[in-house]
Write a protein that holds these residues in place. Structure first.
Motif, mmCIF file in Angstrom:
data_model
loop_
_atom_site.group_PDB
_atom_site.id
_atom_site.type_symbol
_atom_site.label_atom_id
_atom_site.label_comp_id
_atom_site.label_asym_id
_atom_site.label_seq_id
_atom_site.Cartn_x
_atom_site.Cartn_y
_atom_site.Cartn_z
ATOM 1 N N VAL A 7 0.856 -1.102 0.192
ATOM 2 C CA VAL A 7 0.103 0.069 0.147
ATOM 3 C C VAL A 7 0.945 1.240 -0.022
ATOM 4 O O VAL A 7 1.840 1.186 0.738
ATOM 5 C CB VAL A 7 -0.801 0.013 1.246
ATOM 6 C CG1 VAL A 7 -1.569 1.287 1.216
ATOM 7 C CG2 VAL A 7 -1.710 -1.253 1.290
ATOM 8 N N ASP A 8 0.725 2.270 -0.751
ATOM 9 C CA ASP A 8 1.392 3.486 -0.714
ATOM 10 C C ASP A 8 0.474 4.434 0.256
ATOM 11 O O ASP A 8 -0.712 4.676 -0.009
ATOM 12 C CB ASP A 8 1.493 4.210 -2.336
ATOM 13 C CG ASP A 8 2.306 3.193 -3.130
ATOM 14 O OD1 ASP A 8 3.326 2.894 -2.411
ATOM 15 O OD2 ASP A 8 2.097 3.389 -4.236
ATOM 16 N N VAL A 9 1.193 4.911 1.175
ATOM 17 C CA VAL A 9 0.762 5.866 2.002
ATOM 18 C C VAL A 9 1.414 7.086 2.187
ATOM 19 O O VAL A 9 2.695 7.067 2.354
ATOM 20 C CB VAL A 9 0.664 5.298 3.516
ATOM 21 C CG1 VAL A 9 0.032 6.053 4.589
ATOM 22 C CG2 VAL A 9 -0.154 3.856 3.393
ATOM 23 N N GLN A 15 6.998 8.064 10.331
ATOM 24 C CA GLN A 15 5.612 8.296 10.713
ATOM 25 C C GLN A 15 4.525 6.953 10.595
ATOM 26 O O GLN A 15 3.862 7.076 11.472
ATOM 27 C CB GLN A 15 5.176 9.480 9.995
ATOM 28 C CG GLN A 15 6.033 10.945 10.210
ATOM 29 C CD GLN A 15 5.512 11.944 9.140
ATOM 30 O OE1 GLN A 15 5.466 11.479 8.111
ATOM 31 N NE2 GLN A 15 5.491 13.096 9.650
ATOM 32 N N ILE A 16 4.664 6.454 9.453
ATOM 33 C CA ILE A 16 3.842 5.415 9.088
ATOM 34 C C ILE A 16 4.088 4.032 10.156
ATOM 35 O O ILE A 16 3.262 3.900 10.693
ATOM 36 C CB ILE A 16 4.233 4.730 7.679
ATOM 37 C CG1 ILE A 16 3.424 5.976 6.891
ATOM 38 C CG2 ILE A 16 3.118 3.548 7.759
ATOM 39 C CD1 ILE A 16 4.016 5.810 5.526
ATOM 40 N N ALA A 17 5.216 3.912 10.502
ATOM 41 C CA ALA A 17 5.547 2.782 11.335
ATOM 42 C C ALA A 17 5.084 3.226 12.975
ATOM 43 O O ALA A 17 4.434 2.217 13.484
ATOM 44 C CB ALA A 17 7.140 2.532 11.640
ATOM 45 N N ALA A 18 5.014 4.415 13.129
ATOM 46 C CA ALA A 18 4.855 4.788 14.624
ATOM 47 C C ALA A 18 3.188 4.762 14.668
ATOM 48 O O ALA A 18 2.613 4.603 15.516
ATOM 49 C CB ALA A 18 5.203 6.244 14.895
ATOM 50 N N THR A 84 10.570 1.949 2.954
ATOM 51 C CA THR A 84 9.589 0.817 3.093
ATOM 52 C C THR A 84 9.276 0.562 4.693
ATOM 53 O O THR A 84 10.277 0.762 5.549
ATOM 54 C CB THR A 84 10.291 -0.488 2.423
ATOM 55 O OG1 THR A 84 10.635 -0.180 1.035
ATOM 56 C CG2 THR A 84 9.185 -1.820 2.582
ATOM 57 N N VAL A 85 8.093 0.123 4.980
ATOM 58 C CA VAL A 85 7.648 -0.159 6.102
ATOM 59 C C VAL A 85 7.141 -1.587 6.349
ATOM 60 O O VAL A 85 6.383 -1.905 5.429
ATOM 61 C CB VAL A 85 6.564 0.774 6.790
ATOM 62 C CG1 VAL A 85 6.145 0.119 8.242
ATOM 63 C CG2 VAL A 85 6.971 2.237 6.885
ATOM 64 N N ARG A 86 8.060 -2.261 6.762
ATOM 65 C CA ARG A 86 7.591 -3.797 7.115
ATOM 66 C C ARG A 86 6.701 -4.052 8.330
ATOM 67 O O ARG A 86 7.216 -3.728 9.633
ATOM 68 C CB ARG A 86 8.717 -4.869 6.987
ATOM 69 C CG ARG A 86 8.065 -6.001 6.858
ATOM 70 C CD ARG A 86 9.378 -7.153 7.064
ATOM 71 N NE ARG A 86 9.333 -7.394 8.475
ATOM 72 C CZ ARG A 86 10.538 -7.894 9.081
ATOM 73 N NH1 ARG A 86 11.665 -8.079 8.407
ATOM 74 N NH2 ARG A 86 10.556 -8.389 10.519
ATOM 75 N N TYR A 87 5.310 -4.485 8.279
ATOM 76 C CA TYR A 87 4.260 -4.579 9.325
ATOM 77 C C TYR A 87 3.996 -5.925 9.679
ATOM 78 O O TYR A 87 3.417 -6.680 8.677
ATOM 79 C CB TYR A 87 3.320 -3.738 9.289
ATOM 80 C CG TYR A 87 2.272 -3.542 10.291
ATOM 81 C CD1 TYR A 87 2.437 -3.053 11.457
ATOM 82 C CD2 TYR A 87 1.082 -4.280 10.153
ATOM 83 C CE1 TYR A 87 1.757 -3.130 12.645
ATOM 84 C CE2 TYR A 87 -0.037 -4.136 11.058
ATOM 85 C CZ TYR A 87 0.421 -3.740 12.380
ATOM 86 O OH TYR A 87 -0.691 -3.648 13.307
ATOM 87 N N THR A 88 4.255 -6.525 10.650
ATOM 88 C CA THR A 88 3.780 -7.975 11.096
ATOM 89 C C THR A 88 3.207 -8.110 12.328
ATOM 90 O O THR A 88 3.288 -7.144 13.148
ATOM 91 C CB THR A 88 5.229 -9.080 10.881
ATOM 92 O OG1 THR A 88 6.094 -8.513 11.824
ATOM 93 C CG2 THR A 88 5.837 -8.962 9.598
#
Length: 88
Positions: A7-9, A15-18, A84-88
């Protein structure tokens, strides 16, 4: 099962990871699911959310086998690497 989604945010990776680990997002998820009892703690790039799901909120096929609420722990990790943000 391996699932991947991109997804592009707007915002920086930090900021996105937070935002993905934030108390605000945890509270919004709890409200959306009708969960009243939860705790949320962030430590660096990880977050731990603990919720209590009432047996009455589960499908009848499951709820009838339970006599008390279900305790659920959700562990999340959001790493900001380069763009990139990796979210798991």
């Amino acid at each position: 099962m391996q699932i991947s989604h991109s997804v592009d945010v707007p915002g920086t990776p930090i900021q996105i990871a937070a935002a993905l680990l934030s108390e605000e997002l945890a509270a919004a998820r709890a409200r959306a699911l009708g969960i009243e009892s939860y705790s949320h703690a962030v430590s660096g790039t990880s977050a731990k959310t603990q919720v209590s799901v009432p047996s009455s909120a589960l499908p009848a096929q499951v709820g009838r086998f339970l006599t008390s609420d279900i305790a659920v722990t959700i562990n999340a990790v959001a790493d900001a690497v380069a763009d990139t943000v990796r979210y798991t």
